[in-house]
Design a protein around this motif. Structure first.
Motif, PDB file in Angstrom:
ATOM      1  N   LEU A   6       0.810  -1.208   0.000  1.00 21.10           N
ATOM      2  CA  LEU A   6       0.000   0.000   0.000  1.00 21.10           C
ATOM      3  C   LEU A   6       0.848   1.265   0.000  1.00 21.10           C
ATOM      4  N   GLY A   7       1.971   1.245   0.690  1.00 25.34           N
ATOM      5  CA  GLY A   7       2.814   2.432   0.707  1.00 25.34           C
ATOM      6  C   GLY A   7       3.814   2.416   1.837  1.00 25.34           C
ATOM      7  N   SER A   9       7.080   5.367   3.542  1.00 28.99           N
ATOM      8  CA  SER A   9       7.762   6.640   3.401  1.00 28.99           C
ATOM      9  C   SER A   9       9.275   6.507   3.427  1.00 28.99           C
ATOM     10  N   ARG A  17       6.494   0.538   6.469  1.00 37.03           N
ATOM     11  CA  ARG A  17       5.802   0.075   5.262  1.00 37.03           C
ATOM     12  C   ARG A  17       4.436  -0.460   5.663  1.00 37.03           C
ATOM     13  N   TYR A  25      -4.284  -5.886   7.745  1.00 36.66           N
ATOM     14  CA  TYR A  25      -3.180  -5.014   7.355  1.00 36.66           C
ATOM     15  C   TYR A  25      -1.905  -5.537   7.989  1.00 36.66           C
ATOM     16  N   LEU A  56       1.675   7.022   7.941  1.00 38.08           N
ATOM     17  CA  LEU A  56       1.339   5.837   7.148  1.00 38.08           C
ATOM     18  C   LEU A  56      -0.159   5.645   7.013  1.00 38.08           C
ATOM     19  N   THR A  58      -2.200   7.541   5.836  1.00 34.53           N
ATOM     20  CA  THR A  58      -2.644   8.070   4.543  1.00 34.53           C
ATOM     21  C   THR A  58      -2.710   6.989   3.474  1.00 34.53           C
ATOM     22  N   TYR A  59      -2.010   5.874   3.675  1.00 34.70           N
ATOM     23  CA  TYR A  59      -2.015   4.785   2.703  1.00 34.70           C
ATOM     24  C   TYR A  59      -3.153   3.793   2.915  1.00 34.70           C
TER      25      TYR A  59
END
Length: 69
Positions: A6-7, A9, A17, A25, A56, A58-59
């Motif tokens: 998913l993403g 930074s 991650r 999740y 995180l 935001t992902y």
């Protein structure tokens, strides 16, 4: 179980991650090792506590109400 990235930074590799499967999740972060902090959390045997920055979130996929499903 197929993981979907998913993403993160931290570039291509590293922490933090975020992945998802069909029903959960998967968070990658640094372990919490502070004894005072861990003393406040009842962590069952076989589990760990990880630190994940709020950025995180935001992902996470958005649900109908604008919050993660």
């Amino acid at each position: 179980m197929a993981l979907r990235f998913l993403g993160g930074s931290s570039g291509k590799n590293g922490s933090p991650r975020l992945w998802e499967t069909d029903n959960e999740y998967i968070w990658q972060g640094y372990p919490v090792t502070d004894p005072e902090m861990l003393a406040e959390i009842a962590v069952p045997e076989g589990e760990i506590v990880v630190r994940v920055p709020k950025s995180l979130v935001t992902y996470l996929p958005k649900g109908e109400n604008g919050v993660a499903d």
